[in-house]
Write a protein that holds these residues in place. Structure first.
Motif, PDB file in Angstrom:
ATOM      1  N   ASN A 219      44.670 -17.157   1.275  1.00 24.52           N
ATOM      2  CA  ASN A 219      43.518 -17.836   0.660  1.00 24.52           C
ATOM      3  C   ASN A 219      43.244 -17.314  -0.742  1.00 24.52           C
ATOM      4  O   ASN A 219      42.926 -18.082  -1.647  1.00 24.52           O
ATOM      5  N   THR A 220      43.377 -16.008  -0.917  1.00 26.81           N
ATOM      6  CA  THR A 220      43.162 -15.422  -2.247  1.00 26.81           C
ATOM      7  C   THR A 220      44.178 -15.958  -3.246  1.00 26.81           C
ATOM      8  O   THR A 220      43.822 -16.317  -4.376  1.00 26.81           O
ATOM      9  N   MET A 221      45.423 -16.039  -2.837  1.00 25.53           N
ATOM     10  CA  MET A 221      46.445 -16.563  -3.737  1.00 25.53           C
ATOM     11  C   MET A 221      46.234 -18.045  -4.019  1.00 25.53           C
ATOM     12  O   MET A 221      46.470 -18.517  -5.135  1.00 25.53           O
ATOM     13  N   LEU A 222      45.778 -18.794  -3.024  1.00 25.31           N
ATOM     14  CA  LEU A 222      45.468 -20.211  -3.251  1.00 25.31           C
ATOM     15  C   LEU A 222      44.328 -20.367  -4.246  1.00 25.31           C
ATOM     16  O   LEU A 222      44.366 -21.223  -5.128  1.00 25.31           O
ATOM     17  N   TYR A 223      43.287 -19.547  -4.112  1.00 28.28           N
ATOM     18  CA  TYR A 223      42.178 -19.596  -5.059  1.00 28.28           C
ATOM     19  C   TYR A 223      42.619 -19.219  -6.465  1.00 28.28           C
ATOM     20  O   TYR A 223      42.218 -19.843  -7.435  1.00 28.28           O
ATOM     21  N   LEU A 224      43.443 -18.166  -6.551  1.00 23.97           N
ATOM     22  CA  LEU A 224      43.938 -17.752  -7.871  1.00 23.97           C
ATOM     23  C   LEU A 224      44.793 -18.836  -8.503  1.00 23.97           C
ATOM     24  O   LEU A 224      44.795 -18.999  -9.723  1.00 23.97           O
ATOM     25  N   GLY A 225      45.525 -19.565  -7.687  1.00 19.68           N
ATOM     26  CA  GLY A 225      46.392 -20.606  -8.218  1.00 19.68           C
ATOM     27  C   GLY A 225      45.672 -21.877  -8.598  1.00 19.68           C
ATOM     28  O   GLY A 225      46.066 -22.567  -9.543  1.00 19.68           O
ATOM     29  N   THR A 226      44.614 -22.207  -7.904  1.00 23.17           N
ATOM     30  CA  THR A 226      43.933 -23.472  -8.180  1.00 23.17           C
ATOM     31  C   THR A 226      42.733 -23.305  -9.101  1.00 23.17           C
ATOM     32  O   THR A 226      42.576 -24.056 -10.056  1.00 23.17           O
ATOM     33  N   ILE A 227      41.907 -22.328  -8.837  1.00 19.13           N
ATOM     34  CA  ILE A 227      40.665 -22.201  -9.600  1.00 19.13           C
ATOM     35  C   ILE A 227      40.853 -21.341 -10.852  1.00 19.13           C
ATOM     36  O   ILE A 227      40.392 -21.698 -11.933  1.00 19.13           O
ATOM     37  N   PHE A 228      41.545 -20.222 -10.700  1.00 18.31           N
ATOM     38  CA  PHE A 228      41.674 -19.276 -11.817  1.00 18.31           C
ATOM     39  C   PHE A 228      43.093 -19.255 -12.370  1.00 18.31           C
ATOM     40  O   PHE A 228      43.632 -18.195 -12.679  1.00 18.31           O
ATOM     41  N   SER A 229      43.723 -20.401 -12.533  1.00 19.80           N
ATOM     42  CA  SER A 229      45.120 -20.424 -12.969  1.00 19.80           C
ATOM     43  C   SER A 229      45.286 -19.925 -14.403  1.00 19.80           C
ATOM     44  O   SER A 229      46.243 -19.228 -14.723  1.00 19.80           O
ATOM     45  N   ARG A 230      44.357 -20.267 -15.287  1.00 18.40           N
ATOM     46  CA  ARG A 230      44.473 -19.815 -16.679  1.00 18.40           C
ATOM     47  C   ARG A 230      44.296 -18.296 -16.772  1.00 18.40           C
ATOM     48  O   ARG A 230      45.045 -17.615 -17.470  1.00 18.40           O
ATOM     49  N   ARG A 231      43.313 -17.767 -16.072  1.00 12.97           N
ATOM     50  CA  ARG A 231      43.098 -16.317 -16.108  1.00 12.97           C
ATOM     51  C   ARG A 231      44.251 -15.574 -15.440  1.00 12.97           C
ATOM     52  O   ARG A 231      44.621 -14.488 -15.881  1.00 12.97           O
ATOM     53  N   THR A 232      44.799 -16.148 -14.390  1.00 15.99           N
ATOM     54  CA  THR A 232      45.953 -15.534 -13.745  1.00 15.99           C
ATOM     55  C   THR A 232      47.136 -15.497 -14.691  1.00 15.99           C
ATOM     56  O   THR A 232      47.841 -14.488 -14.795  1.00 15.99           O
ATOM     57  N   TYR A 233      47.348 -16.583 -15.423  1.00 15.93           N
ATOM     58  CA  TYR A 233      48.447 -16.622 -16.384  1.00 15.93           C
ATOM     59  C   TYR A 233      48.218 -15.609 -17.515  1.00 15.93           C
ATOM     60  O   TYR A 233      49.151 -14.914 -17.923  1.00 15.93           O
ATOM     61  N   GLU A 234      46.997 -15.510 -18.005  1.00 15.41           N
ATOM     62  CA  GLU A 234      46.706 -14.544 -19.066  1.00 15.41           C
ATOM     63  C   GLU A 234      46.922 -13.108 -18.583  1.00 15.41           C
ATOM     64  O   GLU A 234      47.438 -12.268 -19.318  1.00 15.41           O
TER      65      GLU A 234
END
Length: 121
Positions: free
Chosen positions: A41-56
């Motif tokens: 679930n954490t990885m799904l949230y990071l991928g969908t909601i916080f994708s820009r911050r994850t990429y940065e």
């Protein structure tokens, strides 16, 4: 590039979630299943909601080159990464069982599993 990170996180999160949900129905691995579903679930949230911050974040760390591949290859890498993470967590679980049930029980048998004495009535 952000789409590649999003796809990677969604595929690895979905893999963790599905395996965790399956492990929740097995009594021996219920806690491991709950942990895997939470990580998924954490990885799904990071991928969908916080994708820009994850990429940065991945750019700052220096692993953004990992995502410069074909989408099919990236999906396979996501599933393999999730399986490697689950294998690592499963091995940590068994090391914990070895240390607690093996070594500590051998050194301190009455502290880990105390003996219950029967009373004379």
């Amino acid at each position: 590039m952000i789409e590649n990170v999003e796809i990677f996180m969604i595929y690895s999160g979905f893999t963790l979630f599905i395996v965790g949900a399956i492990c929740c129905f097995i009594a021996v691995s219920f806690r491991f299943g709950v942990l895997c579903t939470l990580l998924g679930n954490t990885m799904l949230y990071l991928g969908t909601i916080f994708s820009r911050r994850t990429y940065e974040f991945m750019e700052r760390v220096g692993i953004s080159d990992f995502f410069n591949h074909d989408l099919d290859e990236l999906k396979v890498k996501a599933v393999v990464t999730a399986v490697i993470l689950m294998t690592f967590l499963w091995s940590v679980r068994w090391v914990k069982h070895f240390v607690v049930d093996g070594v500590f029980y051998f050194l301190f048998p009455n502290v880990i599993k105390p003996q219950i004495k029967k009373s004379k009535a």
